[in-house]
Structures are given as structure tokens and as C-alpha cells.
Motif scaffolding. Structure first.
Motif, PDB file in Angstrom:
ATOM      1  N   GLU A  86       0.830  -1.200   0.000  1.00 11.10           N
ATOM      2  CA  GLU A  86       0.000   0.000   0.000  1.00 11.10           C
ATOM      3  C   GLU A  86       0.868   1.256   0.000  1.00 11.10           C
ATOM      4  N   VAL A  87       2.003   1.194   0.702  1.00  7.96           N
ATOM      5  CA  VAL A  87       2.930   2.325   0.736  1.00  7.96           C
ATOM      6  C   VAL A  87       3.441   2.626  -0.671  1.00  7.96           C
ATOM      7  N   LYS A  88       3.776   1.589  -1.431  1.00  3.93           N
ATOM      8  CA  LYS A  88       4.261   1.783  -2.811  1.00  3.93           C
ATOM      9  C   LYS A  88       3.217   2.497  -3.668  1.00  3.93           C
ATOM     10  N   LYS A  89       1.948   2.095  -3.508  1.00  5.93           N
ATOM     11  CA  LYS A  89       0.875   2.725  -4.293  1.00  5.93           C
ATOM     12  C   LYS A  89       0.766   4.214  -3.955  1.00  5.93           C
ATOM     13  N   LYS A  90       0.806   4.520  -2.676  1.00  3.26           N
ATOM     14  CA  LYS A  90       0.671   5.910  -2.255  1.00  3.26           C
ATOM     15  C   LYS A  90       1.858   6.752  -2.708  1.00  3.26           C
ATOM     16  N   ILE A  91       3.054   6.168  -2.672  1.00  6.94           N
ATOM     17  CA  ILE A  91       4.241   6.904  -3.120  1.00  6.94           C
ATOM     18  C   ILE A  91       4.139   7.224  -4.607  1.00  6.94           C
ATOM     19  N   GLU A  92       3.741   6.241  -5.393  1.00  8.49           N
ATOM     20  CA  GLU A  92       3.594   6.466  -6.834  1.00  8.49           C
ATOM     21  C   GLU A  92       2.518   7.518  -7.130  1.00  8.49           C
ATOM     22  N   MET A  93       1.517   7.579  -6.265  1.00  5.27           N
ATOM     23  CA  MET A  93       0.399   8.497  -6.494  1.00  5.27           C
ATOM     24  C   MET A  93       0.742   9.941  -6.114  1.00  5.27           C
ATOM     25  N   HIS A  94       1.538  10.127  -5.067  1.00  4.97           N
ATOM     26  CA  HIS A  94       1.699  11.469  -4.503  1.00  4.97           C
ATOM     27  C   HIS A  94       3.117  12.043  -4.569  1.00  4.97           C
TER      28      HIS A  94
END
Length: 417
Positions: free
Chosen positions: A225-233
């Protein structure tokens, strides 16, 4: 012959609808067992040499009697009385461990908080939200805290998403889901695209609180989930560094440092494409000398962004040490700093006391079980007043000399010849 009126009859009108006066919870009430929760608590020199013996059982009963009164007053008709009662309960919960007392009354407290959030205005809602946070800190990470969150979570989320609610109330209710928080602070991205620079408005405070709460929740997310948020923001957050508001720039900078730290933990070969542009922005903020900004703001900004720049460029973090009683805790990463700052905002001056005694907080920071100090150990930690006076005098003299040397213009004379 008419009866004379009793003195003070105008001051006690609980039944007639007039608001009752609330005597707030004072530091004197908390200092009996905690030896004061202020900064001096962590210093062995702050222990007094001699003092009268205190009947702890009677004092505890007296304290609980006061707290029961405050809980009853949270249902009062007067908004000022309810708010004063909430603030007094907050002061008590931040300065003492009251697990058993709260456990017996957790449903009553939860109902009172829910009622104040639903029926109250801005200031009352803020006080109730703060009390809800302290209630969960006191109860720890067990089932009881989950029950409190399940009861208050929907109410808090409704206020967060309510655009007609006051900014102060919405700011205080931000501990909700990450999706809800993202919907708030991502509006700052949109404003940046529309105006080429985030303007400082009354909503900026709300966006800052949402961003910081979202960052805290990110630290406990699973790595996928951290990877997804990093890619998003990660590629959008640098736009907030151009905000007119100092606190927004600092929040965005610290969030960027934390995201880089998490990204490098998940992927040792992590590469950011716009690294050169980002470091230029951070370096400009770390050396900002614009005259239109206040000196205090510039000093604070430069201090924060020097650390952020080191984190992004050199993967470095300036280790900080926190003292509480005989113990020490080292803050050695951005994740730990974010967690510590959040609890410090909630607990205020009671942070050091809770680090010593609160099992939940000690578990969060991996401090182990509380250290029990016997009377003999406390006696060895005592320092006489004369020794404290000598130490403070020597420290003051050394500090004065150091500052005088820096201020002395004659030290710079050689540079002009």
C-alpha cells in the motif's frame, strides 16, 4: 416580616437554567502522584528535597470525584459549561494514567463525546475531538479502543466531509480514513494547477492537518500500500513547496522526506526522475533570505529544510534524544519523528509522563515495560538546591560568553584587511 435573602443565591442556579461555573482541572490536582508533568519532570534536579507526606488514597478519591463531576457537566445545557468540562477532562487525561477509572466509564464518556460533536459548535467540537484522541491513548490498542473508534469514527468522518462545518471543527476531526484525508489535501494540488502557487486561505490549515494525519497513517500501512501511495503522490507533493503558507511548506517538506525514507526501505535501488529539480527547490528553501518574510519564519524554514535536503540527497537524519526521568529515547528516522510529533501535539506537556507510565505509548516506541523506581533510587537522584544553583550559574556564564563572542563585531575585523 419578609425573610432576608441568602448570600450567594445568585451564583448557584443550576435548576433555573443559568450556566454553572466550572472549576477547571488544575496542575495541582495532577501533581500529587505525577510530581508535575511539565518539562522539569524529566530532570532529576526537579525533585524536591523534602516534602510532607500525602495520603494518596484520599487524594485519588478526591480526583475521581472531580472527574465524575466534569463528566456529568458534559451533558449540561450551557455550551460554555460543556466546553469547560471537556477541557478539564483533557487536562486530566493528558497528565495522569487513569485506565481503571476510564474503563468503568468508557461508554458514558464515548456517549458524551458523540453528543458534544453532534450538538456542539466549533470550539466544543474541537475539545470533544481532542478528548476522543486522549481517550484512545489512555485505553491503549485493545478492543476497547476499537469500540470507541467504531462509535465515533462515522461521526468524525461525517464532519470531515461536511463542507459546511467550521474549519476549526473539521481540522480537529481529521483522524479518519486515508481516503477521506486524501480527498481533502489533494485539493491543494488542484489550487496549485489553477493559480501557479498555492494561495494562503482559511482552508490551508485544514489541508495541513489532513496531510499530516495522512502521513501518520501511511507509516503503519503494509509495504504494498505504501508503494501505491508513493507512486500516487510523490511527484505531486513538490508543488506544495511553493505555498505562501510556511506551515504548509514545512508539512510538505517533512512528508517528502518521509516518503523518500519509506521508498528506499521498500526498494534499495529507488530512483526519482526529477531529483535535480527537487533538490534545487529544497536548497532554495534551506537558504531562503527573502526580506518580505519574518525572521522567525525564515529561521524555522531554513532549519527544517536543511534536514529535509540531507534526507533526500544523503539519506541522512539528524538523531534527536528525548529525556524522560532516568530514561532516554532516540528519534533516528522520519517515521519515528512523525509519530512522536503527533502524540506530542495530543498530549502536550503530559508527553514525558505518558512516555514513562503509559503502556500503549511505550509499546508504540518499543520502550518495554515501565521502569519502576523505588524510594532509594529516587533519593539518589535528588540534587541539592545549592548544587542546582551552581550548575545553572556555570551554564549561564558559558552561554553568555559563547553568545557574546558571536555578537562581537571585532571578531570580523580581520576579514576586511
Amino acid at each position: 416580616m419578609p425573610k432576608p435573602k441568602k448570600r450567594g443565591s445568585n451564583h448557584q442556579r443550576g435548576a433555573s437554567g443559568q450556566p454553572r461555573s466550572v472549576q477547571p482541572f488544575s496542575d495541582e490536582d495532577a501533581s500529587i502522584e505525577t510530581m508535575s508533568h511539565c518539562s522539569g519532570f524529566s530532570d532529576p534536579a526537579s525533585f524536591t528535597e523534602d516534602g510532607p507526606e500525602i495520603d494518596e488514597e484520599a487524594t485519588q478519591e478526591d480526583l475521581e470525584y472531580k472527574l465524575k463531576g466534569f463528566i456529568d457537566l458534559t451533558l449540561d445545557k450551557s455550551a460554555k459549561t460543556r466546553q469547560a468540562a471537556l477541557e478539564s477532562l483533557k487536562n486530566a487525561f493528558s497528565s495522569k494514567i487513569l485506565y481503571e477509572f476510564i474503563m468503568e466509564r468508557r461508554m458514558t464518556l464515548t456517549d458524551s463525546i458523540e453528543r458534544c460533536i453532534k450538538k456542539g459548535k466549533s470550539d466544543e467540537q474541537c475539545a470533544a475531538a481532542g478528548l476522543a484522541c486522549l481517550l484512545c491513548v489512555q485505553m491503549g490498542s485493545g478492543i476497547e479502543s476499537e469500540e470507541i473508534f467504531k462509535t465515533l469514527g462515522p461521526v468524525l468522518k461525517k464532519i470531515v466531509c461536511d463542507g459546511t462545518a467550521s474549519i476549526q471543527a473539521r481540522q480537529a476531526e481529521l483522524y479518519s480514513t486515508m481516503e477521506c484525508l486524501e480527498n481533502i489535501f489533494t485539493k491543494a494540488y488542484q489550487r496549485d494547477r489553477d493559480t501557479n502557487g498555492v494561495s494562503s486561505t482559511h482552508n490551508t490549515v485544514l489541508h495541513i492537518s489532513a496531510l499530516l494525519a495522512w502521513t501518520l497513517l501511511l507509516t503503519i500501512c503494509p509495504m504494498n500500500e505504501v508503494k501505491k501511495k508513493i507512486e500516487m503522490h510523490l511527484h505531486k507533493l513538490p508543488s506544495l513547496l511553493s505555498c505562501d503558507d510556511l506551515n504548509m511548506r514545512i508539512a510538505a517538506g517533512e512528508t517528502l522526506a518521509l516518503l523518500f525514507e519509506l521508498a528506499r526501505e521498500t526498494d534499495a535501488d529507488f530512483f526519482y526522475e526529477d531529483m535535480e529539480l527537487l533538490t534545487e527547490k529544497l536548497r532554495a528553501l534551506a537558504t531562503d533570505g527573502n526580506k518580505h518574510r519574518a525572521k522567525v519564519d525564515k529561521r524555522k524554514q531554513r532549519s527544517v529544510f536543511r534536514d529535509v535536503l540531507r534526507a533526500v540527497e544523503e539519506r541522512d537524519f539528524p538523531t534527536e534524544m528525548v529525556k524522560f526521568g532516568p530514561e532516554r529515547m532516540y528519534i533516528d528516522c522520519w517515521v519515528k519523528k512523525q509519530t512522536y510529533d503527533t502524540f506530542k501535539d495530543i498530549l502536550g506537556s503530559g508527553m514525558q509522563y505518558h512516555l514513562q507510565s503509559n503502556d500503549f505509548l511505550r509499546n508504540v516506541f518499543e520502550l518495554g515495560p515501565p521502569v519502576m523506581l523505588d524510594a532509594a533510587t529516587l533519593k539518589t537522584m535528588k540534587i541539592s538546591r545549592f548544587e542546582r544553583h551552581l550548575y545553572n550559574s556555570a551554564a549561564f556564564k558559558a552561554r553568555t560568553k559563547a553568545r557574546s563572542k558571536c555578537r562581537d563585531k571585532r571578531a570580523d575585523v580581520g576579514e576586511f584587511f
